[in-house]
Design a protein around this motif. Structure first.
Motif, PDB file in Angstrom:
ATOM      1  N   ARG A   3       4.579  12.624 -11.369  1.00  0.00           N
ATOM      2  CA  ARG A   3       5.318  12.829 -10.241  1.00  0.00           C
ATOM      3  C   ARG A   3       6.462  13.964 -10.497  1.00  0.00           C
ATOM      4  O   ARG A   3       6.700  14.700  -9.665  1.00  0.00           O
ATOM      5  N   ARG A  23       3.972   6.410   2.043  1.00  0.00           N
ATOM      6  CA  ARG A  23       4.501   7.634   1.701  1.00  0.00           C
ATOM      7  C   ARG A  23       3.947   8.703   2.840  1.00  0.00           C
ATOM      8  O   ARG A  23       4.480   9.361   3.166  1.00  0.00           O
ATOM      9  N   GLU A  24       2.530   8.244   3.190  1.00  0.00           N
ATOM     10  CA  GLU A  24       2.103   9.031   4.434  1.00  0.00           C
ATOM     11  C   GLU A  24       2.791   8.975   5.751  1.00  0.00           C
ATOM     12  O   GLU A  24       3.063  10.077   6.350  1.00  0.00           O
ATOM     13  N   ASP A  39       0.789  -1.211  -0.066  1.00  0.00           N
ATOM     14  CA  ASP A  39      -0.056  -0.034   0.038  1.00  0.00           C
ATOM     15  C   ASP A  39       0.771   1.224  -0.001  1.00  0.00           C
ATOM     16  O   ASP A  39       1.328   1.875   1.104  1.00  0.00           O
ATOM     17  N   ARG A  58       2.275   7.996 -14.435  1.00  0.00           N
ATOM     18  CA  ARG A  58       2.742   8.029 -13.164  1.00  0.00           C
ATOM     19  C   ARG A  58       3.898   8.834 -13.007  1.00  0.00           C
ATOM     20  O   ARG A  58       4.134   9.638 -12.170  1.00  0.00           O
ATOM     21  N   GLY A  77      -8.682  11.589  -6.040  1.00  0.00           N
ATOM     22  CA  GLY A  77      -7.742  10.318  -5.733  1.00  0.00           C
ATOM     23  C   GLY A  77      -7.473  10.099  -7.214  1.00  0.00           C
ATOM     24  O   GLY A  77      -8.104  10.376  -8.313  1.00  0.00           O
ATOM     25  N   ARG A  78      -6.425   9.426  -7.346  1.00  0.00           N
ATOM     26  CA  ARG A  78      -5.747   8.797  -8.653  1.00  0.00           C
ATOM     27  C   ARG A  78      -6.687   7.848  -9.462  1.00  0.00           C
ATOM     28  O   ARG A  78      -6.775   8.055 -10.626  1.00  0.00           O
ATOM     29  N   SER A 102       0.620   4.241  -0.800  1.00  0.00           N
ATOM     30  CA  SER A 102       0.041   5.639  -0.574  1.00  0.00           C
ATOM     31  C   SER A 102       0.106   5.733   1.062  1.00  0.00           C
ATOM     32  O   SER A 102       0.644   6.586   1.747  1.00  0.00           O
TER      33      SER A 102
END
Length: 428
Positions: A291, A97-98, A92, A287, A400-401, A94
């Motif tokens: 970025r 990264r958080e 996961d 992607r 969201g993506r 995301s």
């Protein structure tokens, strides 16, 4: 996941003198796996692997799984065979990264002289924070306590007078520990290590040094610099000789510039249909471009990687006439590069896209407003592409993506990036 060589006494104390030891290397323990365990405490104590499908590789593993010989980058099929009872969790990114962002905030509260080097590690120079927060060992324990209290995960900290010794020490402190290498003990500490512990020594360099009878850091230190240079080259030899004596003048640099941005995917089954390979490459390019825009960068070089069913890896790259962060422009280059790859009639196992030669986006490449983008002529494809990308970024930032994704390849030849918007999305 550290697999670096350790001295026989890697966990012992090397002294208590902290004078001159202002550099900390903070490294999260089994980061991805630790985040998952914090969310699933019932799995603590079990062998846990974070990884994708059978055809993917291990991204992280708990120490219980490592006891079975599992390590990062190992094929999932091998990991499952070594430890069939392991719990496998899909990644996961995301969430990772958080948590990474939050951990770096904790480190930034300690000192502004912080250099993030990956999603789960950073260097700190705490020389200016000692009067406020105490000795480096006290600061290290505070960091570990704050990270565990906020996220329920552990980290290890190496403390030394140089960056590269601090990094080695943090690896030797794992899991969940602190190691101080006093400045006066640096050379003695390094002499116990194999040459593979030094920065820049991979398998090829290690083999070259071994041919000259150098298998430990002590061997390099005790050799004259000319001998080391004959083994591995003039620049590398001088550098390794300096490291063997603990000499590393590189400071902690608060600003870390990205060198490249990339993404890749492994197909569930070897793919014969190049149309599907191109579709996957389109998503990967999108992607990478997203970025770049997030970082405020543009790329000059585009590369593709293709791995065939016999595990051959083929790469192609091209330099753009003008640096870009426009999804459509980057993908057109990716598509052309894919067309030059000779697969030898074999299906594709993996495809990857990477953009390099990064630089800050200039003011002249400013994005037009949506109204301006819609008013542009068909000839102004670059500006139109940036306008379309801006719309995509705005939608994704709100919903969201998954709200908007690359769609039909047929649209790539036109000025806009092909996209598919969810029919149930409320844009009001």
């Amino acid at each position: 996941m550290s697999r670096g060589p350790r001295p026989s006494s890697s966990r012992r104390s090397w002294g208590t003198d902290e004078d001159g030891c202002s550099i900390l290397h903070v490294d999260m323990d089994a980061f991805f796996a630790s985040v998952e365990l914090a969310r699933r405490p019932q799995l603590k104590g079990l062998p846990v692997i974070v990884g994708g499908s059978e055809r993917a590789v291990v991204l992280a593993a708990t120490y219980e799984a490592r006891a079975w010989g599992i390590h990062s980058a190992m094929p999932m099929t091998v990991a499952r065979r070594l430890c069939p009872q392991a719990v496998v969790i899909p990644p996961d990114m995301s969430a990772y990264r958080e948590v990474s962002r939050s951990v770096m905030e904790i480190l930034g509260d300690v000192t502004a002289v912080m250099e993030q080097v990956s999603v789960d590690e950073a260097f700190l120079d705490v020389s200016g924070a000692r009067r406020r927060l105490g000795r480096p060992t006290v600061i290290a324990e505070r960091i570990r306590s704050d990270v565990r209290r906020r996220h329920g995960i552990g980290c290890s900290v190496g403390i030394a007078s140089t960056k590269f010794v601090a990094k080695i020490a943090s690896g030797h402190a794992k899991p969940d520990g602190v190691m101080l290498v006093p400045r006066d003990a640096t050379v003695a500490y390094l002499r116990e290590l194999p040459v593979g512990a030094l920065w820049g020594v991979g398998e090829r360099t290690e083999a070259a040094l071994a041919r000259w009878g150098m298998t430990t850091v002590a061997d390099i230190a005790d050799s004259d610099v000319a001998t080391v240079q004959r083994a591995v080259g003039r620049v590398a030899g001088a550098h390794l000789h300096d490291l063997a004596w603990g000499r590393d003048p590189r400071p902690v640099s608060p600003v870390r510039r990205e060198k490249s941005v990339g993404a890749e995917t492994t197909f569930a089954r070897d793919e014969h249909d190049m149309g599907r390979v191109q579709t996957a490459a389109l998503d990967l390019t999108d992607r990478c471009a997203s970025r770049l825009r997030e970082l405020g960068l543009v790329a000059r070089t585009v590369s593709v990687k293709v791995r065939t069913s016999d595990f051959r890896t083929l790469t192609r790259s091209r330099t753009l006439p003008t640096p870009s962060d426009v999804s459509r422009e980057l993908y057109l280059t990716v598509r052309d590069l894919l067309a030059t790859v000779d697969l030898g009639g074999l299906p594709v196992r993996l495809v990857g896209v990477r953009v390099e030669g990064l630089a800050a986006a200039s003011e002249r490449m400013s994005q037009p407003t949506l109204d301006e983008a819609l008013a542009l002529t068909d000839d102004d494809t670059h500006a139109a592409g940036r306008g379309a990308d801006r719309v995509v970024d705005l939608v994704r930032s709100r919903f969201g993506r998954g709200a908007i994704a690359p769609g039909s390849l047929a649209a790539v030849g036109r000025s806009e990036l092909p996209t598919t918007i969810s029919p149930t999305l409320d844009l009001s």
